[in-house]
Design a protein around this motif. Structure first.
Motif, PDB file in Angstrom:
ATOM      1  N   ILE A  15       0.886  -1.236  -0.159  1.00  0.00           N
ATOM      2  CA  ILE A  15       0.104  -0.095  -0.052  1.00  0.00           C
ATOM      3  C   ILE A  15       0.688   1.241  -0.476  1.00  0.00           C
ATOM      4  O   ILE A  15       0.471   2.265  -0.767  1.00  0.00           O
ATOM      5  CB  ILE A  15      -1.298   0.015   1.112  1.00  0.00           C
ATOM      6  N   ALA A  16       1.925   1.263   1.071  1.00  0.00           N
ATOM      7  CA  ALA A  16       2.745   2.068   0.969  1.00  0.00           C
ATOM      8  C   ALA A  16       3.124   2.453  -0.449  1.00  0.00           C
ATOM      9  O   ALA A  16       3.418   3.886  -1.223  1.00  0.00           O
ATOM     10  CB  ALA A  16       3.653   1.768   1.679  1.00  0.00           C
ATOM     11  N   LEU A  17       3.773   1.288  -1.250  1.00  0.00           N
ATOM     12  CA  LEU A  17       4.561   1.378  -2.130  1.00  0.00           C
ATOM     13  C   LEU A  17       3.506   1.953  -3.061  1.00  0.00           C
ATOM     14  O   LEU A  17       3.872   3.434  -4.367  1.00  0.00           O
ATOM     15  CB  LEU A  17       5.125   0.050  -2.720  1.00  0.00           C
ATOM     16  N   GLY A  18       2.575   1.501  -3.306  1.00  0.00           N
ATOM     17  CA  GLY A  18       1.178   1.503  -4.524  1.00  0.00           C
ATOM     18  C   GLY A  18       1.472   3.765  -4.438  1.00  0.00           C
ATOM     19  O   GLY A  18       0.895   4.186  -4.980  1.00  0.00           O
ATOM     20  N   SER A  19       1.572   4.184  -2.777  1.00  0.00           N
ATOM     21  CA  SER A  19       1.419   5.683  -2.807  1.00  0.00           C
ATOM     22  C   SER A  19       3.114   6.199  -3.352  1.00  0.00           C
ATOM     23  O   SER A  19       2.779   7.797  -3.174  1.00  0.00           O
ATOM     24  CB  SER A  19       1.348   6.238  -1.436  1.00  0.00           C
ATOM     25  N   THR A  20       3.102   5.691  -3.723  1.00  0.00           N
ATOM     26  CA  THR A  20       4.274   6.064  -3.675  1.00  0.00           C
ATOM     27  C   THR A  20       5.306   6.077  -5.964  1.00  0.00           C
ATOM     28  O   THR A  20       5.789   6.399  -6.152  1.00  0.00           O
ATOM     29  CB  THR A  20       5.477   6.077  -2.998  1.00  0.00           C
TER      30      THR A  20
ATOM     31  N   VAL B 122       7.951   4.390   7.034  1.00  0.00           N
ATOM     32  CA  VAL B 122       7.704   3.344   6.744  1.00  0.00           C
ATOM     33  C   VAL B 122       8.819   2.637   6.326  1.00  0.00           C
ATOM     34  O   VAL B 122       9.753   1.828   5.914  1.00  0.00           O
ATOM     35  CB  VAL B 122       7.149   2.321   7.995  1.00  0.00           C
ATOM     36  N   LEU B 123       8.367   2.521   5.159  1.00  0.00           N
ATOM     37  CA  LEU B 123       9.077   1.762   3.637  1.00  0.00           C
ATOM     38  C   LEU B 123      10.226   2.429   4.032  1.00  0.00           C
ATOM     39  O   LEU B 123      10.026   3.462   3.078  1.00  0.00           O
ATOM     40  CB  LEU B 123       7.862   1.624   2.468  1.00  0.00           C
ATOM     41  N   GLU B 124      11.091   1.267   4.019  1.00  0.00           N
ATOM     42  CA  GLU B 124      12.583   1.845   3.014  1.00  0.00           C
ATOM     43  C   GLU B 124      12.617   1.553   1.366  1.00  0.00           C
ATOM     44  O   GLU B 124      12.113   1.406   1.359  1.00  0.00           O
ATOM     45  CB  GLU B 124      13.509   0.968   3.963  1.00  0.00           C
ATOM     46  N   VAL B 125      13.579   2.704   1.470  1.00  0.00           N
ATOM     47  CA  VAL B 125      13.470   2.437  -0.133  1.00  0.00           C
ATOM     48  C   VAL B 125      14.581   0.897  -0.521  1.00  0.00           C
ATOM     49  O   VAL B 125      13.532   0.963  -1.689  1.00  0.00           O
ATOM     50  CB  VAL B 125      15.261   4.201  -0.524  1.00  0.00           C
ATOM     51  N   GLU B 126      15.091   0.691   0.528  1.00  0.00           N
ATOM     52  CA  GLU B 126      15.336  -0.521  -0.286  1.00  0.00           C
ATOM     53  C   GLU B 126      14.617  -1.741  -0.380  1.00  0.00           C
ATOM     54  O   GLU B 126      14.150  -2.731  -1.115  1.00  0.00           O
ATOM     55  CB  GLU B 126      16.582  -1.396   1.009  1.00  0.00           C
ATOM     56  N   THR B 127      13.349  -1.514   0.724  1.00  0.00           N
ATOM     57  CA  THR B 127      12.534  -2.521   0.878  1.00  0.00           C
ATOM     58  C   THR B 127      11.529  -1.306  -0.945  1.00  0.00           C
ATOM     59  O   THR B 127      10.709  -2.940  -2.028  1.00  0.00           O
ATOM     60  CB  THR B 127      11.456  -2.333   1.940  1.00  0.00           C
ATOM     61  N   LYS B 128      11.387  -0.307  -1.083  1.00  0.00           N
ATOM     62  CA  LYS B 128      10.880  -0.483  -2.177  1.00  0.00           C
ATOM     63  C   LYS B 128      10.803  -0.997  -3.974  1.00  0.00           C
ATOM     64  O   LYS B 128      10.512  -1.425  -4.004  1.00  0.00           O
ATOM     65  CB  LYS B 128      10.897   0.674  -2.451  1.00  0.00           C
ATOM     66  N   PHE B 151      -2.325  -0.919  -4.804  1.00  0.00           N
ATOM     67  CA  PHE B 151      -1.674   0.241  -6.276  1.00  0.00           C
ATOM     68  C   PHE B 151      -3.453   1.147  -6.801  1.00  0.00           C
ATOM     69  O   PHE B 151      -3.565   1.808  -6.336  1.00  0.00           O
ATOM     70  CB  PHE B 151      -1.221   0.264  -7.472  1.00  0.00           C
ATOM     71  N   LEU B 152      -3.980   0.047  -7.742  1.00  0.00           N
ATOM     72  CA  LEU B 152      -5.292   0.935  -7.618  1.00  0.00           C
ATOM     73  C   LEU B 152      -6.669   0.825  -7.336  1.00  0.00           C
ATOM     74  O   LEU B 152      -7.918   1.705  -6.701  1.00  0.00           O
ATOM     75  CB  LEU B 152      -5.419   0.728  -9.207  1.00  0.00           C
ATOM     76  N   GLU B 153      -6.505   0.427  -5.561  1.00  0.00           N
ATOM     77  CA  GLU B 153      -7.525   0.207  -4.822  1.00  0.00           C
ATOM     78  C   GLU B 153      -8.814  -0.038  -5.093  1.00  0.00           C
ATOM     79  O   GLU B 153      -9.948   0.717  -4.563  1.00  0.00           O
ATOM     80  CB  GLU B 153      -6.893   1.117  -3.566  1.00  0.00           C
TER      81      GLU B 153
END
Lengths: 256, 200
Positions: A15-20, B122-128, B151-153
């Motif tokens: 969800i966090a990824l989706g928002s970015t 919270v979401l680290e760049v690495e995780t992304k 992503f599109l909910e």
């Protein structure tokens, strides 16, 4: 061995990824879609080229697609029309070779600038810096509306439109809710949405056909120059030159 | 995750009715409303802006001719997404190419944006990056169900319609897709940290 993420962690991360997420900007899409639908409908309802009506729908669509891919980037309102000129997409020019827009009599009756002003209901506008036009013509079009065509000769500083003695052809049509002319563009014709001053405009480059709806039927013209189409103060303007886009727009912006 | 089916239903239903009667303008209005979502969906599948635009355009044209089959009580959103996503998949298949990873996540929040959500912090760049990479390795259908939900909910019901599957199977399919994503994440992390993995 590294631990697996828990499902809850994974969902939160997604969800966090989706928002970015970064998406490319969405193109307008609607103008191209409606243009394709209108082109198809025109082909089905009142074919400009009779052969088109006999083709299977799928084939027509396919050909319309080829033409419309060039529309990517158009940002003007959904209906592909500027004032009294409606733009249609056609697959290939199957009609007998139409008259060049430049041939004298086809442009209508030759008049003086003053006579032209007196005979149309809208104010004639001229570009600055080109001097007076070499010729002025008035043509009758549908719905008793008159169309004025002004031409300027080519000279060393004003390149000529291929196959014509003219550097600039300016067509002025009254504003109208009904189309007075169609522009039929081909697959190889470029069509772009641009701005002339504060007005939405179309830039058409490459060969296409202009059809004028006249009291006696349709008059078709071949166009070789680059064309700007826009509407200002209730008048539809069509400016044909040999100029590249930026210069043509600069010239168009002097018209007033 | 909320179900957005009820968003301006009357207005939309009116536009759909007009479009069914051949009003291309009204249809253009619908296209404008859904173009962003359609384009993003197509982009998540094709990972190419040009292909996504083509797929969205073709999808909307096809949908216009299929409007007769659209039932008024259904939501337009998953219906159009299903058509557009099929176009995008066809394009991907015919193109047979993967242009690396075109999906990117924003590294920094643009100035002027609202403060980042706690989750985003919270979401680290690495995780992304790991997630994006693992997602890119998933099969289309897995990637799409994850994209629809997170992503599109889209709601579960909308996801089912957009994928053309029974609503009851969304949960299990999503679970399996998430499992495969987690597997990929683990494998890829282990591959990046070989020493740690052997020593540990």
């Amino acid at each position: 061995m590294a631990d697996r993420m828990t499902r809850a962690d994974l969902e939160r991360s997604l969800i966090a990824l989706g928002s970015t997420l970064e998406y490319p900007p969405a193109p307008p899409i609607a103008p191209a879609v409606t243009a394709r639908l209108l082109a198809e409908r025109a082909g089905a309802r009142r074919p400009a080229f009779p052969g088109l009506a006999l083709w299977p729908r799928r084939r027509v669509l396919l050909l319309a697609v080829a033409g419309v891919l060039l529309l990517a980037g158009t940002a003007v309102a959904a209906r592909l029309a500027i004032g009294a000129i409606e733009i249609r997409l056609i697959p290939t020019p199957t009609a007998p070779s139409p008259t060049a827009v430049e041939s004298g009599p086809a442009l209508g009756e030759r008049v003086t600038l003053e006579q032209a002003r007196a005979r149309v209901a809208f104010p004639l506008v001229l570009p600055a810096g080109l001097g007076p036009p070499a010729e002025v013509h008035v043509a009758e079009s549908a719905f008793s509306a008159r169309v004025v065509v002004l031409v300027w000769r080519a000279d060393p500083s004003h390149p000529g439109i291929e196959g014509t003695p003219w550097s600039t052809i300016l067509m002025e049509l009254p504003g109208s809710t009904e189309p007075l002319a169609y522009k039929d563009i081909l697959a190889e014709t470029g069509l772009r949405a641009v701005r002339v001053g504060n007005h939405d405009a179309f830039w058409v480059s490459g060969p296409h056909q202009l059809t004028l709806i006249t009291p006696s039927g349709e008059e078709r013209f071949t166009v070789t120059g680059n064309v700007l189409l826009w509407e200002q103060d209730g008048t539809t303007l069509r400016l044909e030159t040999a100029l590249p886009k930026a210069q043509a727009i600069a010239l168009a912006e002097t018209i007033g | 995750m909320t179900d957005r089916v009820e968003g301006r239903p009357l207005e939309e239903a009116g536009l759909i009715e007009l479009a069914k009667d051949g009003d291309v303008q009204a249809y253009g209005e619908l296209v404008t409303r859904y173009r962003e979502l359609a384009f993003r969906t197509a982009f998540l599948i094709t990972r190419s802006a040009a292909d996504a635009e083509d797929a969205a355009q073709d999808g909307f044209v096809k949908a216009y001719y299929a409007l007769e089959r659209f039932r008024a009580r259904d939501s337009f959103r998953p219906w159009i997404l299903r058509i557009v996503s099929n176009e995008a998949k066809n394009r991907l298949r015919s193109a047979r190419r993967r242009e690396g990873l075109a999906l990117r996540a924003a590294q920094d929040h643009r100035s002027g944006d609202a403060a980042p959500s706690p989750e985003a912090v919270v979401l680290e760049v690495e995780t992304k990056e790991a997630l994006l990479h693992a997602l890119a390795g998933l099969k289309e259908n897995d990637r799409l169900i994850i994209a629809y939900r997170y992503f599109l909910e889209l709601s579960e019901a909308e996801t089912a319609r957009a994928l053309g599957i029974r609503p009851g199977t969304v949960k299990s399919r999503l679970s399996r897709a998430l499992d495969r994503l987690r597997d990929r994440l683990t494998t890829e992390r282990d591959a990046r940290e070989p020493l740690e993995a052997t020593d540990g």
